[in-house]
Design an enzyme around this catalytic site. Structure first.
Site, mmCIF file in Angstrom:
data_model
loop_
_atom_site.group_PDB
_atom_site.id
_atom_site.type_symbol
_atom_site.label_atom_id
_atom_site.label_comp_id
_atom_site.label_asym_id
_atom_site.label_seq_id
_atom_site.Cartn_x
_atom_site.Cartn_y
_atom_site.Cartn_z
ATOM 1 N N GLU A 1 41.709 25.646 45.895
ATOM 2 C CA GLU A 1 41.835 25.054 44.571
ATOM 3 C C GLU A 1 41.422 23.579 44.502
ATOM 4 O OE1 GLU A 1 45.898 26.096 43.557
ATOM 5 O OE2 GLU A 1 45.207 27.936 42.577
ATOM 6 N N HIS B 1 53.267 40.916 35.659
ATOM 7 C CA HIS B 1 53.054 39.740 36.505
ATOM 8 C C HIS B 1 54.011 39.784 37.677
ATOM 9 C CE1 HIS B 1 53.411 35.210 37.360
ATOM 10 N NE2 HIS B 1 52.242 35.614 37.829
ATOM 11 N N HIS B 2 53.472 39.690 38.891
ATOM 12 C CA HIS B 2 54.273 39.638 40.107
ATOM 13 C C HIS B 2 53.974 38.331 40.834
ATOM 14 C CE1 HIS B 2 54.528 44.344 40.485
ATOM 15 N NE2 HIS B 2 55.301 43.853 39.526
ATOM 16 N N GLU B 3 54.760 37.299 40.571
ATOM 17 C CA GLU B 3 54.650 36.058 41.346
ATOM 18 C C GLU B 3 55.566 36.183 42.557
ATOM 19 O OE1 GLU B 3 53.766 33.249 43.266
ATOM 20 O OE2 GLU B 3 52.703 33.143 41.350
ATOM 21 N N GLU C 1 45.659 33.052 43.821
ATOM 22 C CA GLU C 1 45.980 32.344 45.076
ATOM 23 C C GLU C 1 45.744 33.203 46.322
ATOM 24 O OE1 GLU C 1 47.980 30.770 41.666
ATOM 25 O OE2 GLU C 1 48.851 32.454 42.776
ATOM 26 N N GLU D 1 43.930 26.451 34.437
ATOM 27 C CA GLU D 1 45.265 25.842 34.437
ATOM 28 C C GLU D 1 45.237 24.393 34.909
ATOM 29 O OE1 GLU D 1 46.899 28.802 37.036
ATOM 30 O OE2 GLU D 1 47.161 27.370 38.661
#
Length: 703
Positions: free
Chosen positions: A171, A414-416, A485, A509
């Site tokens: 990133e 969403h699975h963070e 990520e 973002e």
């Protein structure tokens, strides 16, 4: 998936005693030379249009404890073959892909140990792929990689578009410099504040790496089919202009645990004197295996909106239901907690997004922060943080499932994980079953922070296997995966077409905090996107985030550049990332996002120069509709759009969304003009692009 071979393979085995052999590409413009020199060291070199672009470059490995797997070799045999096919991907920038190469398989044997090593070279018209193959052999069954010695000996001070080699993140903003300047710039580049960083101990950069020589040769270095192997970064010898493989280790320093009978990823070089051909290359996906999913009818490209951007704007919405930090997953009863009143993923709010999606022709709604566990703002390095089957009290799973279904809208799960990969694997089967039971067919996974198991990095061998395991398991439940990520892609979306998108780079973002430069999206197609599509999340209309509160960030683009990104930043999963109210303020500009396709018949790279500008046209899948996107860096320019890709003898209407006369990214970014005109294949449009700007064109057939 349809696949048909249009010519056949020819294989001839040459048992040789010579020290070398050569191989040419199908069109003859690339020539590979292989040889054994000195102490039995294998080397390769490469010529392009009779110019030497790669001098003698080493091949092989060093294995533990200190054994050379890169010298004392003799050539046992060469095996030559050719291959030519056309195949149809499940989705992609083109509905048909040509796969044409000449191949040479080199069989090597070490004199003293008897160890065998094969190197397979495939030479395409647009570049080279080669991989190591470790034959099953009685003399060698298991080994640990200490180093890979593969090198890329350019011998010239190329211009490079690079980010620092880091085992935990991709990133960083891209730096543009000569190879000789990297050492004096890399420390500053590494200062970027990110959630997890593990910089290489050596002077090294990440792949895909884009290079340009002074005489106009473009070279992209990456890898393909990264499976059961650590990701490759590139050590930089800036005195001799040699790049060499630096594999991601685990925290013990081991760079790969290998069993013979396996292969390495392909090391890839895409080469051309025309930057457009770098972007149109299919070399990397062609080096991946065909789809392992037989029935792909459930895999659908999609356009979506979501409860997401409001968390970054500073407007007050939170992922967490409560402000209580003393949370125990599996023990805390959330019904007894006081809600903070700012939780974004609540039933009423999500219904508003579902309504908006249905009214405007979208396919899905992403919802972040729906599940228990978001209260812990120090979640990094902790193992049991989230439940992926328990929703917050204000998020009614069954009600929203029924409501979305009634509107013909899907909700994206969403699975963070905050990088607790071991805990995610424990929950994976029941989490995907929960999704299946409640109508979810796509998941956005997240890996923010340092990895658990604590011996691993994001790009190490164990994690590479983890991402593949998640995608393979998801396929069993007919679930598509959009991973954030994760390790940068290497074309595996051909083999697993349910791996429909990745982030794995600096996305939109970052506009909300550290910012992106104006040239950022003119570089990413030449670097990150070479390996596969990116969920960049474009479409932000309100670029001044101070309107929401304390956030002082401003976008690095004009409004119409945001529209152009839907074409230039390829993805079969495209988000309209801004807030609903901002799209309602600019309905005429929003029309382009509503109209633009997400799957394509054909793509045309019209103009391209990394770091400067890009103009791309694409034909919508099975429709007589074309869309054009053009972007620039911080400099204004006049773009040229040659419409010769349109069918001859027919008339079309072009709707042009362009920067206003006084627009720029930092002054009047929301100034735009919309015009219509009749066009044919004989027209060339000249359109001015503002600094940090862009334009988008929608072209439809006139009956």
């Amino acid at each position: 998936m349809k696949k048909y071979i249009v010519s056949f393979c020819i294989g001839i085995l040459f048992v040789v005693i010579t020290k070398g052999q050569s191989l040419s590409s199908p069109n003859g413009q690339l020539k590979l030379n292989f040889k054994i020199e000195g102490e039995g060291t294998p080397y390769y070199s490469l010529n392009y249009k009779d110019k030497n672009v790669l001098k003698d470059s080493k091949l092989g490995f060093v294995v533990k404890p200190a054994d050379s797997y890169a010298s004392d070799f003799k050539i046992d045999a060469f095996d030559h073959s050719s291959f030519n096919e056309k195949w149809e991907p499940v989705w992609g920038p083109n509905k048909e892909v040509a796969n044409h190469y000449n191949e040479m398989l080199v069989h090597l044997v070490q004199n003293k140990t008897g160890w065998k090593l094969n190197i397979r070279f495939r030479l395409f018209d647009d570049g080279l792929g080669f991989r190591y193959e470790f034959p099953v052999q009685s003399e060698l069954r298991h080994f640990t990689i200490k180093d890979e010695v593969t090198s890329f000996n350019f011998g010239k001070d190329y211009k490079a578009f690079w980010i620092p080699a880091d085992y935990d993140t991709n990133e960083f903003p891209v730096t543009t410099s000569k190879l000789s300047e990297i050492s004096k710039l890399i420390d500053e580049a590494r200062k970027e504040p990110l959630a997890a960083k593990a910089p290489s101990a050596t002077l090294a950069v990440q792949t895909p790496l884009m290079l340009k020589s002074q005489d106009g040769i473009y070279i992209n270095i990456h890898e393909a089919a990264l499976v059961n192997f650590p990701a490759m970064t590139l050590d930089v010898d800036e005195k001799n202009f040699i790049l060499s493989s630096n594999l991601t280790p685990d925290r013990n320093g081991d760079k790969g645990f290998i069993q013979t009978g396996s292969v390495s990823p392909w090391r890839t070089l895409i080469i051309s004197d025309d930057a457009r051909e770098i972007l149109s290359s299919n070399l990397i996906i062609n080096l991946n295996e065909p789809s392992k999913i037989e029935d792909t009818s459930w895999i659908k490209p999609a356009k979506y909106i979501g409860v997401w951007w409001e968390y970054f704007t500073g407007g007050g919405s939170t992922w967490a239901y409560s402000d209580n930090q003393d949370i125990r997953i599996g023990e805390t009863d959330y019904n007894t907690l006081k809600p903070n009143g700012r939780h974004g993923a609540n039933t009423k709010h999500v219904k508003e997004y579902i309504d908006f999606a249905a009214e405007n022709g979208f396919d899905a709604v992403l919802v972040e922060g729906w599940n228990e566990g978001w209260e812990d703002n120090q979640a990094y390095r902790k193992e049991h943080i989230y439940s992926f089957i328990k929703a917050y009290p204000d998020f009614d799973v069954e009600e929203l499932h029924a409501y979305a279904k009634s509107k013909k809208i899907k909700i994206i799960m969403h699975h963070e994980t905050t990088s607790s990969a071991v805990d995610y694997e424990r929950q994976l089967q029941k989490s995907f079953q929960f999704m299946k039971d409640n109508g979810y067919d796509a998941v956005k996974t997240g890996y923010v922070g340092p990895i658990i198991p604590r011996s691993e990095y994001h790009d190490s061998q164990w994690m590479v296997n983890h991402y593949k395991y998640v995608v393979e398991t998801a396929a069993q439940y007919h679930i598509m995966v959009n991973s954030h990520e994760a390790v940068r892609p290497t074309g595996l979306h051909r083999t697993f077409p349910n791996w429909i998108a990745q982030e794995s780079a600096r996305g939109t973002e970052f506009e909300s905090f550290n910012g992106n430069r104006q040239d950022h999206t003119t570089i990413l197609p030449f670097t990150r996107l070479i390996g596969g599509p990116m969920d960049y999340t474009p479409g932000i209309f309100e670029g001044d985030l101070s309107v929401y509160g304390n956030n002082k960030a401003k976008l690095s683009t004009t409004l119409t550049k945001q529209l152009a990104l839907y074409i230039t930043m390829y993805s079969p999963l495209q988000m309209a990332a801004d807030l609903i109210e901002n799209y309602k303020k600019y309905p005429d500009a929003f029309q382009f996002i509503k109209d633009v396709a997400v799957d394509w018949d054909t793509s045309y790279i019209l103009e391209a120069e990394p770091g400067d500008y890009l103009t791309i046209a694409r034909k919508a899948k099975n429709k007589k509709e074309w869309f054009v996107g053009s972007i620039t860096d911080e400099n204004s320019r006049e773009a040229s759009v040659n419409l010769s890709f349109l069918p001859k003898g027919e008339k079309f209407e072009a709707i042009i969304y362009k920067d206003g006369k006084n627009a720029s990214w930092n002054h009047n970014p929301k100034s735009y003009e919309i015009s219509k005109q009749q066009v044919t294949s004989g027209n060339t449009l000249k359109i001015k692009v503002a600094p940090g700007g862009g334009f988008a064109i929608s072209i439809k057939f006139l009956k």
